[in-house]
Scaffold this motif. Structure first.
Motif, PDB file in Angstrom:
ATOM      1  N   VAL A 103      37.658  29.797  47.105  1.00  0.00           N
ATOM      2  CA  VAL A 103      39.020  29.695  46.581  1.00  0.00           C
ATOM      3  C   VAL A 103      38.955  28.723  45.407  1.00  0.00           C
ATOM      4  O   VAL A 103      38.604  27.552  45.579  1.00  0.00           O
ATOM      5  N   GLY A 104      39.260  29.226  44.225  1.00  0.00           N
ATOM      6  CA  GLY A 104      39.091  28.389  43.039  1.00  0.00           C
ATOM      7  C   GLY A 104      40.396  28.184  42.293  1.00  0.00           C
ATOM      8  O   GLY A 104      41.476  28.070  42.893  1.00  0.00           O
ATOM      9  N   GLU A 105      40.298  28.160  40.974  1.00  0.00           N
ATOM     10  CA  GLU A 105      41.478  28.019  40.129  1.00  0.00           C
ATOM     11  C   GLU A 105      42.383  29.231  40.344  1.00  0.00           C
ATOM     12  O   GLU A 105      41.899  30.345  40.584  1.00  0.00           O
ATOM     13  N   THR A 106      43.696  29.036  40.185  1.00  0.00           N
ATOM     14  CA  THR A 106      44.646  30.140  40.377  1.00  0.00           C
ATOM     15  C   THR A 106      44.256  31.346  39.525  1.00  0.00           C
ATOM     16  O   THR A 106      44.277  32.489  39.994  1.00  0.00           O
ATOM     17  N   GLU A 107      43.877  31.073  38.288  1.00  0.00           N
ATOM     18  CA  GLU A 107      43.530  32.167  37.374  1.00  0.00           C
ATOM     19  C   GLU A 107      42.319  32.958  37.906  1.00  0.00           C
ATOM     20  O   GLU A 107      42.290  34.195  37.843  1.00  0.00           O
ATOM     21  N   ALA A 108      41.353  32.237  38.434  1.00  0.00           N
ATOM     22  CA  ALA A 108      40.159  32.891  38.985  1.00  0.00           C
ATOM     23  C   ALA A 108      40.534  33.720  40.209  1.00  0.00           C
ATOM     24  O   ALA A 108      40.090  34.870  40.379  1.00  0.00           O
ATOM     25  N   ASN A 109      41.389  33.158  41.056  1.00  0.00           N
ATOM     26  CA  ASN A 109      41.797  33.877  42.264  1.00  0.00           C
ATOM     27  C   ASN A 109      42.580  35.144  41.903  1.00  0.00           C
ATOM     28  O   ASN A 109      42.421  36.188  42.538  1.00  0.00           O
ATOM     29  N   ASP A 110      43.402  35.029  40.845  1.00  0.00           N
ATOM     30  CA  ASP A 110      44.170  36.202  40.409  1.00  0.00           C
ATOM     31  C   ASP A 110      43.234  37.303  39.902  1.00  0.00           C
ATOM     32  O   ASP A 110      43.434  38.486  40.213  1.00  0.00           O
ATOM     33  N   LEU A 111      42.235  36.901  39.122  1.00  0.00           N
ATOM     34  CA  LEU A 111      41.270  37.893  38.635  1.00  0.00           C
ATOM     35  C   LEU A 111      40.589  38.589  39.810  1.00  0.00           C
ATOM     36  O   LEU A 111      40.420  39.804  39.845  1.00  0.00           O
ATOM     37  N   LEU A 112      40.212  37.764  40.782  1.00  0.00           N
ATOM     38  CA  LEU A 112      39.533  38.284  41.969  1.00  0.00           C
ATOM     39  C   LEU A 112      40.419  39.298  42.692  1.00  0.00           C
ATOM     40  O   LEU A 112      39.963  40.392  43.060  1.00  0.00           O
ATOM     41  N   LEU A 113      41.702  38.928  42.851  1.00  0.00           N
ATOM     42  CA  LEU A 113      42.615  39.811  43.590  1.00  0.00           C
ATOM     43  C   LEU A 113      42.830  41.132  42.850  1.00  0.00           C
ATOM     44  O   LEU A 113      43.065  42.164  43.482  1.00  0.00           O
ATOM     45  N   GLY A 114      42.711  41.086  41.527  1.00  0.00           N
ATOM     46  CA  GLY A 114      42.786  42.327  40.757  1.00  0.00           C
ATOM     47  C   GLY A 114      41.619  43.243  41.106  1.00  0.00           C
ATOM     48  O   GLY A 114      41.787  44.468  41.284  1.00  0.00           O
ATOM     49  N   VAL A 115      40.441  42.661  41.237  1.00  0.00           N
ATOM     50  CA  VAL A 115      39.256  43.465  41.570  1.00  0.00           C
ATOM     51  C   VAL A 115      39.362  44.006  42.994  1.00  0.00           C
ATOM     52  O   VAL A 115      39.082  45.185  43.251  1.00  0.00           O
ATOM     53  N   THR A 116      39.787  43.162  43.918  1.00  0.00           N
ATOM     54  CA  THR A 116      39.844  43.624  45.323  1.00  0.00           C
ATOM     55  C   THR A 116      40.849  44.774  45.457  1.00  0.00           C
ATOM     56  O   THR A 116      40.618  45.715  46.217  1.00  0.00           O
ATOM     57  N   GLU A 117      41.951  44.689  44.713  1.00  0.00           N
ATOM     58  CA  GLU A 117      42.970  45.738  44.798  1.00  0.00           C
ATOM     59  C   GLU A 117      42.385  47.084  44.342  1.00  0.00           C
ATOM     60  O   GLU A 117      42.504  48.102  45.018  1.00  0.00           O
TER      61      GLU A 117
END
Ligand SMILES: Cc1ncc(COP(=O)(O)O)c(C=O)c1O
Length: 359
Positions: A339-353
């Motif tokens: 769990v990192g910076e909000t921006e990194a987590n958002d990017l990650l969630l885009g990929v998982t979706e």
């Protein structure tokens, strides 16, 4: 041509794989490293100043016995200074724990999958690893671990929360387990991520070790405290365990920078707690979003989450990499995502979706 004789135990020992650095940032795109469970924040208030001041004297050896840090830790945890042993990161102390307990013919029990240094330090010592599979919910199977104890068992690691699954063992189960372990077997409670625990049923090892001479608690400044690059960790254990650890420490292994930064970090506890709370909030957001996308995510009590992807692991890691986020794949098993910076987590969630839709 003959070569120097090296210990046969070293053959085939896997080398420690550090988390990969962030994907190359291109066209101004940000790149994030979510592969090493590091803290995304800069040093806590006062810490950089302490380290800079110490740097001015690095022509000198550091304090060999880490006296000031040991005293600060003793006060912080309410334990005798003699019960503290510092080392070069908690992985350094883990290696010393093996040195003081086990050698060829001895056995070391730990859950698997768990922290990848356990098999390495065990095999370097010459002892035999006994890996006990996690249960269906990605948790330690403490009954199976107790059943694996033999008269050759010398050390048992309990990783709480477990790296890489983030799962925990709770108080009643852990106490029941400790009661089953013979008094001459050392149990190491590896609590590298304990600051991120918010469940009151998860015990603090420092409370458990007090009346159990065969329990040692392993802690680090690398994760919540954000000092991964400075290499300082410690164990809290009764004598003679703590004394044996001090004997086996690499002389001057903890730099003065690390010692002074660790002391300053302990003084910055209010800021630490704020950051931990923010990361825990962010962890909840990530886990909820993943669940909403249809993923099964074990309940994480650390600063990372685990996705069991099996044979899709490599594809997933490649997809996150393309999006600028480096995660930690364990081939054909799953990925661990810090769990990192909000921006990194958002990017990650885009990929998982996207990945979820294509499954
Ligand atoms: C469970 C666990 N223990 C110990 C460590 C070692 O950390 P350090 O050597 O930085 O203290 C790690 C690092 O990833 C870990 O995950």
């Amino acid at each position: 041509m003959s070569t120097p004789k090296l210990r046969a135990e070293l053959d085939g020992i896997p080398t420690y794989k550090p988390g990969r650095p962030p994907a190359q940032a291109d066209e101004g795109r940000p790149a994030f490293k979510l592969s090493s469970n590091e803290n995304p924040y800069p040093p806590l208030p006062g810490v950089l100043e302490a380290a800079i001041a110490a740097a001015g004297a690095f022509n000198r050896y550091p304090d060999l016995a880490c006296v000031a840090l040991t005293e600060a830790l003793a006060e912080r945890f309410g334990v005798p200074a003699e019960h503290i042993a510092t080392g070069t990161g908690s992985v350094g102390v883990a290696q010393q724990l093996l040195q003081i307990t086990a050698g060829p013919g001895d056995e070391v029990i730990y859950a698997w999958r768990s922290f990848e240094a356990y098999p390495i330090v065990t095999r370097i010592s010459g002892a035999t690893p006994v890996q006990v599979p996690l249960d269906a919910d990605e948790r330690h199977d403490l009954d199976a671990m107790a059943a694996a104890i033999t008269d050759r068992t010398r050390l048992i690691f309990v990783c709480n929360p477990n790296n890489p699954t983030g799962t925990v063992v709770r108080r009643a189960a852990l106490e029941r387990f400790l009661d089953r372990v013979p008094a001459d077997v050392l149990v190491v409670l590896d609590e590298a991520y304990c600051e991120f625990i918010s469940d009151p049923e998860v015990p603090d090892g420092v409370g458990l070790y007090r009346d159990r001479p065969n329990v040692a608690v392993l802690r680090t400044f690398s994760k919540a405290y954000g000092l991964a690059g400075l290499r300082v960790g410690f164990a809290i254990a009764h004598e003679p365990v703590a004394a044996a650890l001090r004997k086996t420490a690499v002389p001057f292994g903890v730099s003065q920078l690390a010692q002074d930064a660790a002391i300053a970090s302990l003084k910055a506890e209010p800021a630490l707690l704020e950051r931990v709370a923010a990361l825990v909030t962010e962890r909840t957001r990530v886990v909820d979003a993943l669940a909403g996308q249809g993923w099964t995510v074990p309940e994480s009590h650390a600063n990372f989450v685990w996705l069991r992807l099996g044979e899709r692991t490599a594809d997933f890691a490649a997809a996150t990499e393309r999006a600028g986020v480096t995660v930690r794949p364990f081939p054909n098993e799953g990925v661990r995502i810090t769990v990192g910076e909000t921006e990194a987590n958002d990017l990650l969630l885009g990929v998982t979706e996207q990945f979820r839709k294509e499954l």
